[in-house]
Write a protein that holds these residues in place. Structure first.
Motif: not given
Length: 333
Positions: A66, A88, A91, A256
């Motif tokens: 993040d 993963d 987004q 993301k």
């Protein structure tokens, strides 16, 4: 002492404006991307910060998590795009501008990545030793008439695995294994080197045809030493018997973390605009994905391409089977 919300609003004009920027991690050489990024900045005033990451892109994104400053990632080949998806770290971007510009077969079904340009895996044929019309389909490359006449880079390279995955998609695994074995039987030498090395081998008389990506023609013509290699061959677009010419892509995706999401979306939209598509495709000697976007004069000279319509995500899923087949037939031995 904390200022009341109203006071903050009233004194807002005295605060410095937030910088508008987009941070891009890319595996592509900066000089291939900078022209289109400069055009975006000139039009919007938004700064683009490029970080060239030749190796370890996925590992870096995962380790940063993040906290990653990256808004977008740009890379080439469906295998690399799928690797980022599987990590993963992306987004989805549900955006009608992107969806209307990029054909369905050239974007992720869940909006995680979008193709920006395409390149075809085609045949480079000797002008002296290969007749017009002699090259027809991908399937035909396994026929006896090409015995000892073909050069390729290693079969386990991503470019050749993607092509073999397309053979599986069209013909099934058993037929694809027979095709890979037939292609191997027709090799003039052990698979080695990169795509340009195969064209050099044609120029040197070691083989008559090679499997090579289209954009290498532009790169070789711009190189003093390699220009002679390029001029000794012509590009031929084989097709599948029940499809078109195999293509792969360069693409973009949003991370993301994306600290500058709104500006990143603006950049993504710009990259599929007619002006940006023409700039980006010309610099890279690739094909725009936007229908009607201008081709460079050089790319247009190679002829029209009837692109295969198998979704690239399906090809990514078939990559493990393609790798297994290459190993089973001992393609690189």
């Amino acid at each position: 002492m904390r200022l009341p919300i109203l006071a903050l609003a009233l004194c807002g004009t005295a605060l410095p404006a937030l910088a508008q920027e987009v941070n891009v991690y890319t595996t592509r050489q900066p000089f291939l991307i900078e022209p289109v990024m400069e055009a975006f900045t000139a039009e919007t005033g938004i700064t683009v910060n490029l970080a060239h990451i030749d190796k370890g892109l996925v590992e870096r994104l995962k380790s940063e998590g993040d906290r990653s400053p990256a808004d977008l990632v740009m890379t080439v080949d469906i295998a690399n795009l799928q690797q980022i998806v599987d990590a993963d770290v992306l987004q989805p971007v549900d955006n009608e501008t992107l969806k209307s510009a990029v054909p369905e077969a050239l974007r992720s079904p869940d909006d995680l990545w979008f193709a920006l340009t395409s390149r075809a895996r085609v045949v480079y044929a000797s002008k002296e030793r290969v007749a017009d019309g002699e090259v027809t389909t991908y399937e035909d490359l396994a026929s006896d008439k090409w015995k000892g006449r073909i050069c390729t880079r290693p079969g386990v390279h991503d470019y050749n695995l993607a092509l073999l995955a397309a053979v599986i998609a069209h013909q099934g695994e058993e037929a694809a294994k027979e095709w890979a074995a037939g292609l191997k039987a027709n090799l003039a030498r052990k698979p080695e080197g990169n795509d340009r090395a195969q064209v050099k081998a044609i120029w040197a008389g070691e083989c008559d045809i090679s499997l090579t990506n289209t954009y290498y023609m532009g790169a070789m013509l711009a190189d003093d030493e390699q220009k002679a290699w390029a001029e000794s061959v012509r590009i031929v677009f084989p097709t599948f018997e029940d499809g078109g010419t195999h293509i792969n892509v360069s693409g973009v995706a949003m991370t993301k973390s994306a600290p500058n999401k709104d500006d990143a979306v603006k950049l993504m939209e710009f990259l599929v605009s007619p002006a940006a598509q023409a700039i980006y495709a010309e610099v890279n000697h690739e094909y725009p994905v936007l229908e009607g976007a201008d081709l460079s004069e050089l790319v247009a000279s190679w002829g029209e391409i009837n692109a295969d319509d198998v979704n690239l995500t399906e090809l990514a899923k078939l990559r493990p089977a393609a790798l297994r087949i290459m190993e089973e037939v001992g393609y690189d031995n």
